[in-house]
Design a protein around this motif. Structure first.
Motif, PDB file in Angstrom:
ATOM      1  N   UNK A 188      -4.650  13.358  -4.045  1.00  0.00           N
ATOM      2  CA  UNK A 188      -4.584  14.521  -3.162  1.00  0.00           C
ATOM      3  C   UNK A 188      -3.904  14.182  -1.840  1.00  0.00           C
ATOM      4  N   UNK A 189      -4.027  12.935  -1.381  1.00  0.00           N
ATOM      5  CA  UNK A 189      -3.456  12.567  -0.090  1.00  0.00           C
ATOM      6  C   UNK A 189      -1.938  12.687  -0.082  1.00  0.00           C
ATOM      7  N   UNK A 190      -1.295  12.473  -1.209  1.00  0.00           N
ATOM      8  CA  UNK A 190       0.165  12.571  -1.291  1.00  0.00           C
ATOM      9  C   UNK A 190       0.639  14.016  -1.180  1.00  0.00           C
ATOM     10  N   UNK A 191      -0.273  14.958  -1.284  1.00  0.00           N
ATOM     11  CA  UNK A 191       0.081  16.384  -1.240  1.00  0.00           C
ATOM     12  C   UNK A 191      -0.232  17.033   0.101  1.00  0.00           C
ATOM     13  N   UNK A 192      -0.733  16.264   1.026  1.00  0.00           N
ATOM     14  CA  UNK A 192      -1.087  16.819   2.343  1.00  0.00           C
ATOM     15  C   UNK A 192      -0.247  16.168   3.422  1.00  0.00           C
ATOM     16  N   UNK A 225      -0.253  16.489   6.529  1.00  0.00           N
ATOM     17  CA  UNK A 225      -0.904  16.202   7.805  1.00  0.00           C
ATOM     18  C   UNK A 225      -1.263  14.734   7.944  1.00  0.00           C
ATOM     19  N   UNK A 226      -1.083  13.963   6.877  1.00  0.00           N
ATOM     20  CA  UNK A 226      -1.330  12.519   6.931  1.00  0.00           C
ATOM     21  C   UNK A 226      -0.034  11.780   6.595  1.00  0.00           C
ATOM     22  N   UNK A 227       0.108  10.526   7.008  1.00  0.00           N
ATOM     23  CA  UNK A 227       1.324   9.767   6.669  1.00  0.00           C
ATOM     24  C   UNK A 227       1.517   9.586   5.174  1.00  0.00           C
ATOM     25  N   UNK A 228       0.435   9.641   4.413  1.00  0.00           N
ATOM     26  CA  UNK A 228       0.530   9.434   2.974  1.00  0.00           C
ATOM     27  C   UNK A 228       1.111  10.650   2.248  1.00  0.00           C
ATOM     28  N   UNK A 229       1.310  11.738   2.976  1.00  0.00           N
ATOM     29  CA  UNK A 229       1.934  12.924   2.414  1.00  0.00           C
ATOM     30  C   UNK A 229       3.425  12.992   2.686  1.00  0.00           C
ATOM     31  N   UNK A 246      -9.267   5.563  -0.818  1.00  0.00           N
ATOM     32  CA  UNK A 246      -9.171   6.941  -0.295  1.00  0.00           C
ATOM     33  C   UNK A 246      -9.429   7.982  -1.385  1.00  0.00           C
ATOM     34  N   UNK A 247     -10.687   8.314  -1.555  1.00  0.00           N
ATOM     35  CA  UNK A 247     -11.084   9.342  -2.528  1.00  0.00           C
ATOM     36  C   UNK A 247     -11.610  10.605  -1.863  1.00  0.00           C
ATOM     37  N   UNK A 248     -12.024  10.517  -0.613  1.00  0.00           N
ATOM     38  CA  UNK A 248     -12.472  11.715   0.091  1.00  0.00           C
ATOM     39  C   UNK A 248     -11.279  12.636   0.334  1.00  0.00           C
ATOM     40  N   UNK A 249     -11.448  13.949   0.261  1.00  0.00           N
ATOM     41  CA  UNK A 249     -10.341  14.870   0.561  1.00  0.00           C
ATOM     42  C   UNK A 249      -9.798  14.611   1.970  1.00  0.00           C
ATOM     43  N   UNK A 290       0.867  -1.182   0.000  1.00  0.00           N
ATOM     44  CA  UNK A 290       0.000   0.000   0.000  1.00  0.00           C
ATOM     45  C   UNK A 290       0.901   1.228   0.000  1.00  0.00           C
ATOM     46  N   UNK A 291       0.767   2.075  -1.022  1.00  0.00           N
ATOM     47  CA  UNK A 291       1.623   3.265  -1.133  1.00  0.00           C
ATOM     48  C   UNK A 291       0.784   4.474  -1.554  1.00  0.00           C
ATOM     49  N   UNK A 292       1.272   5.689  -1.277  1.00  0.00           N
ATOM     50  CA  UNK A 292       0.565   6.884  -1.745  1.00  0.00           C
ATOM     51  C   UNK A 292       0.576   6.959  -3.265  1.00  0.00           C
ATOM     52  N   UNK A 293      -0.542   7.399  -3.809  1.00  0.00           N
ATOM     53  CA  UNK A 293      -0.671   7.574  -5.254  1.00  0.00           C
ATOM     54  C   UNK A 293      -0.113   8.934  -5.658  1.00  0.00           C
TER      55      UNK A 293
END
Length: 251
Positions: free
Chosen positions: A138-142, A144-148, A176-179, A131-134
């Motif tokens: 949008x999650x990879x650009x924030x 505040x989450x580990x996926x960023x 994970x499609x919700x902002x 499982x990795x950030x896409x």
């Protein structure tokens, strides 16, 4: 830059983290609905996703990279986690049937080295789910989450990396499609975002999930770049005539 174990624990304790865990765990369960009689390794910070497999899989353990830190899991009973060097997993060759990697590959300082170790500990025909950030999400650009944090990936990058490491991608999932914001109305509508995202814009998911199968064509010793007591072999994705293979200790 990466999050340590305290940051990761705190994220999954927040409403946004609980929503993320729910939707990722649903996809994991779809890929691996039944692990009875199999051994499962969680690598990185995979413990939020391992609980459903306790009592189902024959063996469940969680290993966390040294730079990240480690925490006891589960909270009660026998501790099933350990602190490790990701390039020197303290497991025997071909000892695990499944490996789940979450918050691991994107933060690794040696992607191929980690994948070599996963390849080594997987049994023939074993499977890894990563499982990795896409990169497009949008999650990879924030942050505040580990996926960023760490390196995000595209499907083509993952495919090339896995094939070079002697894995064959066998299935893909997205989630994970919700902002990625702790805003209550967004969190309440997360399920609707998931349904719409899967139908309308799957390329822009927050995470990519790839299942890959261990392939065995040939094996050569790992380069002696690290001082290690672990015997390991590096895969070479090219068929060769059957012959006796000699493994060497790294020194």
């Amino acid at each position: 830059m990466h999050m340590d174990v305290i940051d990761l624990r705190d994220f999954y304790g927040r409403p946004l983290g609980r929503v993320a865990r729910h939707h990722i765990a649903r996809r994991i369960a779809q890929v691996w609905p039944d692990l009875r009689g199999l051994s499962l390794l969680g690598l990185g910070f995979a413990t939020p996703y391992l609980a459903p497999f306790i009592g189902q899989a024959e063996r469940v353990i969680g290993l966390m990279p040294a730079r990240q830190g480690v925490m006891q899991w589960p909270a009660e009973g026998k501790c099933l986690t350990g602190l490790v060097d990701e390039l020197e997993l303290p497991l025997g060759d071909e000892s695990m049937d499944r490996v789940l990697v979450v918050h691991g590959l994107e933060a690794s300082e040696s992607l191929r080295g980690m994948l070599r170790q996963i390849w080594r500990v997987l049994a023939p025909g074993g499977r890894v789910l990563i499982v990795v950030p896409n990169r497009r999400g949008l999650w990879a650009r924030r942050e505040a989450t580990p996926f960023g944090h760490g390196q995000p990936f595209s499907r083509s990058q993952l495919t090339q990396l896995l094939r070079e490491s002697m894995f064959s991608p066998s299935g893909w999932e997205v989630a994970l499609f919700a902002p990625p914001f702790d805003w209550r109305p967004l969190l309440r509508s997360a399920a609707a975002w998931e349904r719409a995202g899967h139908m309308l814009w799957p390329r822009f998911s927050g995470v990519i999930m790839v299942e890959a199968t261990k392939q065995i064509y040939a094996a050569t010793p790992l380069p002696a770049t690290l001082k290690s007591r672990v015997r390991a072999v590096a895969p070479v994705a090219a068929p060769v005539p059957a012959r006796r293979v000699t493994s060497f200790d790294e020194s």
